[in-house]
Scaffold this motif. Structure first.
Motif, PDB file in Angstrom:
ATOM      1  N   SER A  60     123.627  64.158 -46.298  1.00 14.53           N
ATOM      2  CA  SER A  60     122.407  63.836 -45.548  1.00 14.53           C
ATOM      3  C   SER A  60     121.334  64.895 -45.778  1.00 14.53           C
ATOM      4  CB  SER A  60     122.718  63.714 -44.058  1.00 14.53           C
ATOM      5  OG  SER A  60     123.549  62.604 -43.817  1.00 14.53           O
ATOM      6  N   GLU A  61     121.749  66.150 -45.832  1.00 17.15           N
ATOM      7  CA  GLU A  61     120.795  67.237 -46.075  1.00 17.15           C
ATOM      8  C   GLU A  61     120.196  67.141 -47.476  1.00 17.15           C
ATOM      9  OE1 GLU A  61     122.618  71.003 -45.181  1.00 17.15           O
ATOM     10  OE2 GLU A  61     122.989  70.431 -43.098  1.00 17.15           O
ATOM     11  N   ILE A  62     120.991  66.737 -48.446  1.00 12.60           N
ATOM     12  CA  ILE A  62     120.472  66.573 -49.807  1.00 12.60           C
ATOM     13  C   ILE A  62     119.428  65.454 -49.834  1.00 12.60           C
ATOM     14  CG2 ILE A  62     121.056  65.872 -52.168  1.00 12.60           C
ATOM     15  CD1 ILE A  62     123.737  67.422 -51.761  1.00 12.60           C
ATOM     16  N   LEU A  63     119.712  64.345 -49.167  1.00  9.59           N
ATOM     17  CA  LEU A  63     118.712  63.272 -49.090  1.00  9.59           C
ATOM     18  C   LEU A  63     117.463  63.743 -48.361  1.00  9.59           C
ATOM     19  CD1 LEU A  63     120.542  59.894 -48.388  1.00  9.59           C
ATOM     20  CD2 LEU A  63     119.376  60.622 -50.468  1.00  9.59           C
ATOM     21  N   ALA A  64     117.627  64.523 -47.304  1.00  8.63           N
ATOM     22  CA  ALA A  64     116.476  65.060 -46.580  1.00  8.63           C
ATOM     23  C   ALA A  64     115.665  65.983 -47.487  1.00  8.63           C
ATOM     24  CB  ALA A  64     116.933  65.800 -45.321  1.00  8.63           C
ATOM     25  N   TYR A  65     116.343  66.727 -48.343  1.00 10.99           N
ATOM     26  CA  TYR A  65     115.645  67.597 -49.297  1.00 10.99           C
ATOM     27  C   TYR A  65     114.826  66.757 -50.277  1.00 10.99           C
ATOM     28  CZ  TYR A  65     114.806  71.449 -52.516  1.00 10.99           C
ATOM     29  OH  TYR A  65     114.211  72.388 -53.317  1.00 10.99           O
ATOM     30  N   PHE A  66     115.406  65.664 -50.755  1.00 11.87           N
ATOM     31  CA  PHE A  66     114.641  64.741 -51.591  1.00 11.87           C
ATOM     32  C   PHE A  66     113.402  64.263 -50.844  1.00 11.87           C
ATOM     33  CE2 PHE A  66     118.050  63.674 -54.770  1.00 11.87           C
ATOM     34  CZ  PHE A  66     117.251  63.680 -55.896  1.00 11.87           C
TER      35      PHE A  66
ATOM     36  N   LEU B  11     120.022  72.502 -56.273  1.00 11.89           N
ATOM     37  CA  LEU B  11     120.845  72.246 -55.093  1.00 11.89           C
ATOM     38  C   LEU B  11     121.701  73.453 -54.752  1.00 11.89           C
ATOM     39  CD1 LEU B  11     122.043  68.573 -55.705  1.00 11.89           C
ATOM     40  CD2 LEU B  11     120.220  69.368 -54.195  1.00 11.89           C
ATOM     41  N   GLU B  12     122.252  74.100 -55.774  1.00 15.21           N
ATOM     42  CA  GLU B  12     123.082  75.283 -55.534  1.00 15.21           C
ATOM     43  C   GLU B  12     122.253  76.418 -54.947  1.00 15.21           C
ATOM     44  OE1 GLU B  12     124.893  75.866 -59.366  1.00 15.21           O
ATOM     45  OE2 GLU B  12     126.562  74.536 -58.871  1.00 15.21           O
ATOM     46  N   GLU B  13     121.008  76.573 -55.391  1.00 15.05           N
ATOM     47  CA  GLU B  13     120.131  77.596 -54.820  1.00 15.05           C
ATOM     48  C   GLU B  13     119.847  77.290 -53.351  1.00 15.05           C
ATOM     49  OE1 GLU B  13     116.647  77.640 -57.276  1.00 15.05           O
ATOM     50  OE2 GLU B  13     117.735  78.453 -58.995  1.00 15.05           O
ATOM     51  N   ARG B  14     119.691  76.029 -53.044  1.00 17.97           N
ATOM     52  CA  ARG B  14     119.344  75.599 -51.681  1.00 17.97           C
ATOM     53  C   ARG B  14     120.558  75.548 -50.747  1.00 17.97           C
ATOM     54  NH1 ARG B  14     115.501  74.802 -47.825  1.00 17.97           N
ATOM     55  NH2 ARG B  14     115.948  72.946 -46.649  1.00 17.97           N
ATOM     56  N   PHE B  15     121.676  75.012 -51.232  1.00 21.94           N
ATOM     57  CA  PHE B  15     122.844  74.761 -50.389  1.00 21.94           C
ATOM     58  C   PHE B  15     124.054  75.626 -50.719  1.00 21.94           C
ATOM     59  CE2 PHE B  15     120.397  70.789 -50.600  1.00 21.94           C
ATOM     60  CZ  PHE B  15     120.109  70.616 -49.256  1.00 21.94           C
ATOM     61  N   GLY B  16     123.972  76.432 -51.750  1.00 19.24           N
ATOM     62  CA  GLY B  16     125.091  77.270 -52.151  1.00 19.24           C
ATOM     63  C   GLY B  16     125.984  76.562 -53.157  1.00 19.24           C
ATOM     64  N   THR B  17     126.953  77.290 -53.660  1.00 22.70           N
ATOM     65  CA  THR B  17     127.843  76.751 -54.688  1.00 22.70           C
ATOM     66  C   THR B  17     129.140  76.211 -54.083  1.00 22.70           C
ATOM     67  OG1 THR B  17     128.739  78.951 -55.101  1.00 22.70           O
ATOM     68  CG2 THR B  17     126.939  78.221 -56.527  1.00 22.70           C
ATOM     69  N   ASP B  18     129.117  75.983 -52.810  1.00 22.25           N
ATOM     70  CA  ASP B  18     130.268  75.433 -52.093  1.00 22.25           C
ATOM     71  C   ASP B  18     130.709  74.131 -52.761  1.00 22.25           C
ATOM     72  OD1 ASP B  18     131.872  74.000 -50.199  1.00 22.25           O
ATOM     73  OD2 ASP B  18     131.038  75.267 -48.627  1.00 22.25           O
ATOM     74  N   PRO B  19     132.016  73.934 -52.951  1.00 22.95           N
ATOM     75  CA  PRO B  19     132.488  72.672 -53.527  1.00 22.95           C
ATOM     76  C   PRO B  19     132.046  71.448 -52.723  1.00 22.95           C
ATOM     77  CG  PRO B  19     134.265  74.269 -53.501  1.00 22.95           C
ATOM     78  CD  PRO B  19     133.110  74.877 -52.751  1.00 22.95           C
ATOM     79  N   ALA B  20     131.707  71.643 -51.461  1.00 24.88           N
ATOM     80  CA  ALA B  20     131.231  70.529 -50.633  1.00 24.88           C
ATOM     81  C   ALA B  20     129.935  69.942 -51.187  1.00 24.88           C
ATOM     82  CB  ALA B  20     131.041  70.980 -49.189  1.00 24.88           C
ATOM     83  N   VAL B  21     129.138  70.741 -51.891  1.00 20.04           N
ATOM     84  CA  VAL B  21     127.905  70.228 -52.509  1.00 20.04           C
ATOM     85  C   VAL B  21     128.270  69.232 -53.605  1.00 20.04           C
ATOM     86  CG1 VAL B  21     125.845  70.838 -53.842  1.00 20.04           C
ATOM     87  CG2 VAL B  21     126.537  72.264 -51.915  1.00 20.04           C
TER      88      VAL B  21
END
Length: 78
Positions: free
Chosen positions: A10-16, A32-42
């Motif tokens: 949902s956060e990725i769509l909100a970023y779009f 996306l990694e810069e914004r949300f981190g390199t967490d495998p959840a991304v």
């Protein structure tokens, strides 16, 4: 529809929504990694969005907002 998405998806769509409001808009995975981190959840969230048809993955390093994803954003989702 957004209730079915994970929080990160949902956060990725909100970023779009806030940065790339057109169908066919692309984001690099590195962005996306810069914004949300390199967490495998991304990675899982991107896969979730692709499976739902909100984004396409034209290559391993890019996601692209689909018409369905644009429609969700236009309707105020997530």
């Amino acid at each position: 529809m957004s209730a079915m998405l994970s929080e990160i998806a949902s956060e990725i769509l909100a970023y779009f929504r806030s940065t790339h409001r057109l169908p066919g808009a692309r984001l690099r995975i590195t962005t996306l990694e810069e914004r949300f981190g390199t967490d495998p959840a991304v990675t899982v969230a991107v896969s979730e969005l692709a499976h739902a048809g909100y984004v396409a993955t034209p290559d391993a390093g890019t996601i692209e907002l689909t018409h369905r994803g644009y429609g969700a954003l236009a309707q105020g989702e997530p």
